[in-house]
Design a protein around this motif. Structure first.
Motif, mmCIF file in Angstrom:
data_model
loop_
_atom_site.group_PDB
_atom_site.id
_atom_site.type_symbol
_atom_site.label_atom_id
_atom_site.label_comp_id
_atom_site.label_asym_id
_atom_site.label_seq_id
_atom_site.Cartn_x
_atom_site.Cartn_y
_atom_site.Cartn_z
ATOM 1 N N ALA A 338 0.852 -1.049 -0.081
ATOM 2 C CA ALA A 338 0.076 0.032 0.357
ATOM 3 C C ALA A 338 0.631 1.264 -0.274
ATOM 4 O O ALA A 338 0.317 2.074 -0.520
ATOM 5 C CB ALA A 338 -1.042 0.011 1.282
ATOM 6 N N ALA A 339 2.097 0.822 0.544
ATOM 7 C CA ALA A 339 2.790 2.491 1.295
ATOM 8 C C ALA A 339 3.783 2.375 -0.380
ATOM 9 O O ALA A 339 4.587 3.355 -0.325
ATOM 10 C CB ALA A 339 4.139 2.227 1.878
ATOM 11 N N ALA A 340 3.961 1.665 -1.392
ATOM 12 C CA ALA A 340 4.816 1.533 -2.529
ATOM 13 C C ALA A 340 5.963 1.459 -2.122
ATOM 14 O O ALA A 340 7.418 2.246 -1.951
ATOM 15 C CB ALA A 340 4.528 2.294 -3.521
ATOM 16 N N PHE A 341 6.737 0.710 -0.786
ATOM 17 C CA PHE A 341 7.393 0.495 0.183
ATOM 18 C C PHE A 341 8.313 1.222 0.704
ATOM 19 O O PHE A 341 9.137 1.493 0.962
ATOM 20 C CB PHE A 341 8.880 -0.443 -1.131
ATOM 21 C CG PHE A 341 7.871 -1.633 -1.124
ATOM 22 C CD1 PHE A 341 8.636 -2.399 -0.633
ATOM 23 C CD2 PHE A 341 7.486 -1.928 -2.016
ATOM 24 C CE1 PHE A 341 8.407 -3.971 -0.734
ATOM 25 C CE2 PHE A 341 7.032 -3.357 -2.331
ATOM 26 C CZ PHE A 341 6.945 -4.336 -2.091
ATOM 27 N N GLN A 342 7.109 2.767 0.617
ATOM 28 C CA GLN A 342 7.874 3.426 1.302
ATOM 29 C C GLN A 342 7.582 3.495 2.951
ATOM 30 O O GLN A 342 6.908 3.602 3.495
ATOM 31 C CB GLN A 342 7.095 5.397 0.658
ATOM 32 C CG GLN A 342 7.116 5.632 -0.646
ATOM 33 C CD GLN A 342 6.938 6.917 -0.661
ATOM 34 O OE1 GLN A 342 7.488 7.964 -0.027
ATOM 35 N NE2 GLN A 342 5.999 7.251 -1.590
ATOM 36 N N GLU A 343 9.290 3.626 3.125
ATOM 37 C CA GLU A 343 9.230 3.349 5.195
ATOM 38 C C GLU A 343 9.833 4.339 5.255
ATOM 39 O O GLU A 343 10.749 5.201 4.959
ATOM 40 C CB GLU A 343 9.644 2.121 5.208
ATOM 41 C CG GLU A 343 9.311 1.378 4.852
ATOM 42 C CD GLU A 343 10.144 -0.006 5.381
ATOM 43 O OE1 GLU A 343 9.295 -0.722 6.164
ATOM 44 O OE2 GLU A 343 10.951 -1.221 4.665
ATOM 45 N N ILE A 344 10.116 5.350 6.869
ATOM 46 C CA ILE A 344 10.715 5.749 7.487
ATOM 47 C C ILE A 344 10.994 5.650 8.863
ATOM 48 O O ILE A 344 10.393 4.505 9.675
ATOM 49 C CB ILE A 344 9.956 7.588 7.662
ATOM 50 C CG1 ILE A 344 9.705 8.018 6.970
ATOM 51 C CG2 ILE A 344 10.990 8.349 8.963
ATOM 52 C CD1 ILE A 344 9.230 9.225 7.061
ATOM 53 N N ALA A 345 12.136 5.406 9.135
ATOM 54 C CA ALA A 345 12.682 5.162 10.623
ATOM 55 C C ALA A 345 13.032 5.922 11.343
ATOM 56 O O ALA A 345 14.031 7.401 11.390
ATOM 57 C CB ALA A 345 14.222 3.697 10.361
ATOM 58 N N LEU A 346 12.899 6.285 12.765
ATOM 59 C CA LEU A 346 13.018 7.216 13.719
ATOM 60 C C LEU A 346 14.158 6.978 14.615
ATOM 61 O O LEU A 346 14.147 5.997 14.598
ATOM 62 C CB LEU A 346 12.044 7.622 13.809
ATOM 63 C CG LEU A 346 10.415 8.487 13.168
ATOM 64 C CD1 LEU A 346 9.636 8.615 13.775
ATOM 65 C CD2 LEU A 346 10.847 9.626 12.195
#
Ligand code: AMP
Ligand code: MG
Length: 346
Positions: A338-346
């Protein structure tokens, strides 16, 4: 344009008239949307290539994405598969009926359109009482992908099916909300080692307990390399996606809340996809999908939440990352697409 009829039945008190209407339509080569324990399926007679073609048309599904064939009992394995290895019998004994699909070498009986030209076939015996009753009454194996428009989130209620397929199919059987909420685990038994192509309701740990060694296909959590062939063709398509951009956020609840606060302060129109009870902390607009730490509840709620995201009117929705163990791996796999593999690590 077809007139779409919705017939309701309580899964614990099945209305035989409803089942008869469904089986009559299927035997006549028509499509019927049915509830299963995973998501709603769009069923057709798997032995009738012309009926199966209607599935691809109604969903707008690419022709190279094969379908799962649903059978009424494990005896159906030897009717649809050319070889039934010992491992398949062990898995069927442990997990059927239930949310496990096995890929096996196919027989000639299964038309090429069902397997998208592959030499294998995907087989599952569902546990949902309505799905089981319809397959029994039709006396046929049923090809049934999820009953949504191709690309959109899978349907976990009859209302979701109606929203996508009204006018495109003749009949929807409403058996209430789906219990698992994500599609079946797909495991291929065609190679040397059983390999999970898609995580689902049956976890890798459960499969390993029955089979010993299993592999997890890298495409479960990573995008396919350019030009690579997908072991499971369905994995290569953008999937389960709202129109709004989705970004997965790894980090604590406090870090997630701080991210949303700073993005809003910088003028971004953003919303939160969080867990129940976190809405006030992360700020509105926010939508919850299940309970923090409870992967089964997240699986049940994810697709409904993804369907509701666009109504929030945001340009970006930031999503809390689910735990990635057990059924959580399936939730993460769907959210990644659903996110087209977009991720952020904080
Ligand atoms: P759906 O029923 O829409 O949830 O999609 C079925 C999934 O099973 C897709 O990801 C397909 O690519 C996969 N599948 C079905 N048949 C096969 C097969 N013969 N080999 C590999 N994957 C398959
Ligand atoms: Mg699908």
């Amino acid at each position: 344009m077809l007139t779409t009829t919705v017939l309701k039945t309580d899964p614990s008190h099945i209305d035989e008239k409803v089942i008869l209407s469904a089986s009559a339509a299927l035997k006549a080569g028509e499509l019927v949307a049915i509830p299963t324990e995973t998501v709603y399926g769009l069923a057709a007679n798997a032995l009738d290539a012309h009926a199966v073609e209607k599935i691809f048309i109604a969903k707008g599904r690419p022709q190279d994405n094969p379908l799962i064939v649903h059978i009424a009992d494990p005896a159906g394995l030897s009717l649809c598969a050319a070889e039934v290895p010992e491992s398949a019998l062990r898995l069927a004994k442990a997990f059927w009926p239930g949310p496990l699909t096995m890929i096996l070498k196919k027989t000639e009986r299964i038309p090429g359109i069902v397997s998208a030209g592959l030499p294998s076939v995907a087989l599952r015996m569902p546990s949902h009482p309505v799905a089981a009753a319809v397959i029994h009454a039709a006396g046929l194996p049923l090809a049934a992908p999820s009953a949504n428009l191709s690309g959109s989130p899978s349907p976990t209620s009859a209302a979701h099916v109606f929203d996508d397929l009204n006018g495109r199919i003749g009949l929807i059987i409403d058996g209430g909300d789906c219990g698992v909420g994500v599609e079946s685990t797909v495991v291929t038994l065609c190679g040397d080692t059983p390999r999970v192509l898609r995580p689902g309701g049956i976890t890798p740990e459960q499969l390993a307990a029955v089979l010993g060694g299993i592999e997890i296909d890298p495409a479960v959590t990573k995008p396919l390399a350019k030009g690579a062939r997908a072991a499971s063709p369905g994995m290569k398509y953008r999937h389960y996606a709202p129109r709004t951009r989705v970004v997965i956020v790894h980090g604590s609840l406090a870090e997630f809340a701080a991210l949303l606060k700073s993005r809003r302060a910088s003028g971004e129109r953003c919303a939160a996809l969080c867990f129940e009870g976190e809405e006030a902390l992360v700020g509105r607009p926010a939508l919850a999908y299940g309970i923090a730490g409870d992967a089964a509840s997240q699986a049940r709620k994810l697709f409904g939440a993804l369907r509701a995201v666009d109504a929030l009117g945001a340009e970006t929705v930031y999503a809390r990352c689910p735990p990635r163990e057990g059924v959580g791996l399936a939730v993460y796999n769907r959210l990644l697409r659903a996110a087209a593999f977009q991720e952020i690590a904080l």
